[in-house]
Design a protein around this motif. Structure first.
Motif, PDB file in Angstrom:
ATOM      1  N   ASP A 155       4.711  -0.635   8.550  1.00 45.49           N
ATOM      2  CA  ASP A 155       5.262  -1.632   9.457  1.00 45.49           C
ATOM      3  C   ASP A 155       4.137  -2.545   9.952  1.00 45.49           C
ATOM      4  O   ASP A 155       3.148  -2.068  10.516  1.00 45.49           O
ATOM      5  CB  ASP A 155       5.937  -0.937  10.633  1.00 45.49           C
ATOM      6  CG  ASP A 155       6.611  -1.924  11.564  1.00 45.49           C
ATOM      7  OD1 ASP A 155       7.028  -2.998  11.077  1.00 45.49           O
ATOM      8  OD2 ASP A 155       6.724  -1.624  12.766  1.00 45.49           O
ATOM      9  N   ASN A 202      11.318   9.122  12.196  1.00 41.12           N
ATOM     10  CA  ASN A 202       9.861   9.084  12.323  1.00 41.12           C
ATOM     11  C   ASN A 202       9.376   7.788  12.976  1.00 41.12           C
ATOM     12  O   ASN A 202       8.363   7.779  13.686  1.00 41.12           O
ATOM     13  CB  ASN A 202       9.213   9.247  10.949  1.00 41.12           C
ATOM     14  CG  ASN A 202       9.454  10.620  10.347  1.00 41.12           C
ATOM     15  OD1 ASN A 202       9.623  11.599  11.081  1.00 41.12           O
ATOM     16  ND2 ASN A 202       9.480  10.706   9.031  1.00 41.12           N
ATOM     17  N   PHE A 203      10.118   6.695  12.750  1.00 42.84           N
ATOM     18  CA  PHE A 203       9.706   5.419  13.334  1.00 42.84           C
ATOM     19  C   PHE A 203       9.785   5.469  14.857  1.00 42.84           C
ATOM     20  O   PHE A 203       8.856   5.072  15.548  1.00 42.84           O
ATOM     21  CB  PHE A 203      10.594   4.301  12.780  1.00 42.84           C
ATOM     22  CG  PHE A 203      10.247   2.935  13.297  1.00 42.84           C
ATOM     23  CD1 PHE A 203       9.274   2.182  12.671  1.00 42.84           C
ATOM     24  CD2 PHE A 203      10.892   2.408  14.409  1.00 42.84           C
ATOM     25  CE1 PHE A 203       8.943   0.918  13.137  1.00 42.84           C
ATOM     26  CE2 PHE A 203      10.566   1.150  14.892  1.00 42.84           C
ATOM     27  CZ  PHE A 203       9.597   0.406  14.253  1.00 42.84           C
ATOM     28  N   SER A 231       7.194   7.813  16.291  1.00 49.07           N
ATOM     29  CA  SER A 231       5.870   7.195  16.287  1.00 49.07           C
ATOM     30  C   SER A 231       5.759   6.136  17.370  1.00 49.07           C
ATOM     31  O   SER A 231       4.704   5.979  18.011  1.00 49.07           O
ATOM     32  CB  SER A 231       5.585   6.575  14.915  1.00 49.07           C
ATOM     33  OG  SER A 231       5.636   7.555  13.909  1.00 49.07           O
ATOM     34  N   THR A 232       6.857   5.403  17.597  1.00 48.66           N
ATOM     35  CA  THR A 232       6.846   4.386  18.647  1.00 48.66           C
ATOM     36  C   THR A 232       6.680   5.017  20.022  1.00 48.66           C
ATOM     37  O   THR A 232       5.954   4.506  20.886  1.00 48.66           O
ATOM     38  CB  THR A 232       8.144   3.564  18.590  1.00 48.66           C
ATOM     39  OG1 THR A 232       8.272   2.980  17.293  1.00 48.66           O
ATOM     40  CG2 THR A 232       8.133   2.467  19.638  1.00 48.66           C
ATOM     41  N   GLN A 235      -1.289   3.856  15.554  1.00 42.80           N
ATOM     42  CA  GLN A 235      -0.631   4.846  14.727  1.00 42.80           C
ATOM     43  C   GLN A 235       0.191   4.108  13.670  1.00 42.80           C
ATOM     44  O   GLN A 235       0.857   3.104  13.969  1.00 42.80           O
ATOM     45  CB  GLN A 235       0.281   5.745  15.561  1.00 42.80           C
ATOM     46  CG  GLN A 235       0.853   6.923  14.781  1.00 42.80           C
ATOM     47  CD  GLN A 235       1.569   7.897  15.693  1.00 42.80           C
ATOM     48  OE1 GLN A 235       1.630   7.689  16.896  1.00 42.80           O
ATOM     49  NE2 GLN A 235       2.109   8.963  15.121  1.00 42.80           N
ATOM     50  N   ARG A 285       3.126   3.241  11.351  1.00 43.50           N
ATOM     51  CA  ARG A 285       4.577   3.409  11.307  1.00 43.50           C
ATOM     52  C   ARG A 285       5.090   2.886   9.972  1.00 43.50           C
ATOM     53  O   ARG A 285       4.553   1.919   9.418  1.00 43.50           O
ATOM     54  CB  ARG A 285       5.259   2.664  12.460  1.00 43.50           C
ATOM     55  CG  ARG A 285       4.888   3.185  13.832  1.00 43.50           C
ATOM     56  CD  ARG A 285       5.671   2.466  14.910  1.00 43.50           C
ATOM     57  NE  ARG A 285       5.489   1.011  14.854  1.00 43.50           N
ATOM     58  CZ  ARG A 285       6.054   0.159  15.712  1.00 43.50           C
ATOM     59  NH1 ARG A 285       6.841   0.627  16.682  1.00 43.50           N
ATOM     60  NH2 ARG A 285       5.842  -1.141  15.608  1.00 43.50           N
ATOM     61  N   THR A 312       8.538   1.681   7.601  1.00 44.15           N
ATOM     62  CA  THR A 312       9.885   1.125   7.663  1.00 44.15           C
ATOM     63  C   THR A 312      10.507   1.132   6.267  1.00 44.15           C
ATOM     64  O   THR A 312       9.899   1.632   5.310  1.00 44.15           O
ATOM     65  CB  THR A 312       9.847  -0.309   8.227  1.00 44.15           C
ATOM     66  OG1 THR A 312      11.188  -0.796   8.357  1.00 44.15           O
ATOM     67  CG2 THR A 312       9.069  -1.236   7.302  1.00 44.15           C
TER      68      THR A 312
END
Length: 249
Positions: A34, A146-147, A150-151, A164, A166, A168
């Motif tokens: 991302d 996971n997105f 992670s956010t 980190q 990410r 998509t």
């Protein structure tokens, strides 16, 4: 003519879906890095079902396959299995559909046999399309989970942002969705064409002829008179159960 066109179009659409499933399974861009917060980066990462790749700003791309199977997540291995099963089922379905095409004559194959083969091929393509759609959807669900995780981890309690990576959606996901839909539509079209290939059943009464002799001025001649065969119910002693002319005296 419409039945033949429906069958051929179903075969072609299923073949396109089969090719798309193979392409999606072999593509590396199932998940891409991302770049929303950092559009300019020296390294671009993306991952597939079989290997992960890194592209540098200089244009050099390096890919590394997954050397382990047990170390991969269970859902990741399930996606692999679903895509492989979908490809195998679509291959067998297209092979059966090829021999069941009405425009092809193979020996003395009857239309009823071709209808059954077309139905079998259609069902196999439908299952293959569902496997592809389910596999891609499971992988997309993993990416979404996971997105957002992670956010959430990127921001600490002191509202300081941490770096980190990410991931998509990649292009392979959209190819897989389209390919699964094509295989599903092609299988449905072949199942619809199966009804037109099946021969219609005819209901009629059997007619037999018996000879009835009579005398004429020249000699003894025979004449055939039609008699409709019906189911007769006999009693225990072998006589017919319905009354005859000798029962009335």
């Amino acid at each position: 003519m419409s039945t033949t066109m429906c069958q051929v179009m179903g075969f072609i659409v299923s073949a396109l879906g089969f090719a798309g499933c193979i392409a999606a399974t072999g593509m590396d861009m199932w998940s891409t890095q991302d770049l929303y917060d950092n559009p300019v980066t020296a390294v671009f990462q993306y991952q597939g079902l079989w290997r992960s790749c890194v592209t540098q700003s200089s244009g050099l791309t390096e890919c590394r396959p997954y050397f382990t199977i047990l170390g991969l997540p269970a859902m990741f291995q399930a996606v692999r299995a679903l895509m492989i099963v979908g490809i195998v089922l679509a291959a067998f379905g297209l092979l059966v559909a090829l021999f069941s095409l009405k425009c092809l004559r193979i020996g003395n194959m009857e239309d009823s046999a071709k209808a059954n083969m077309t139905l079998t091929a259609g069902i196999m393509c439908i299952v293959a399309g569902l496997c592809a759609i389910c596999g891609v959807s499971v992988f997309a669900n993993m990416l979404v989970t996971n997105f957002w995780m992670s956010t959430a981890n990127m921001y600490q309690t002191n509202m300081m942002q941490t770096l980190q990576t990410r991931y998509t959606f990649g292009s392979a996901l959209f190819v897989g969705w389209v390919a699964g839909g094509l295989a599903l539509i092609g299988g449905i079209m072949m199942c619809i064409a199966c009804r037109g290939l099946a021969p219609e059943e005819t209901h009629y009464k059997a007619v037999s002829y018996k000879s009835a002799g009579y005398k004429s001025g020249v000699g003894y001649e025979t004449k055939k008179t039609p008699v409709i065969e019906t189911n007769t119910i006999k009693s225990d002693d072998g006589r017919r159960s319905y009354p005859s002319k000798y029962d009335y005296v």
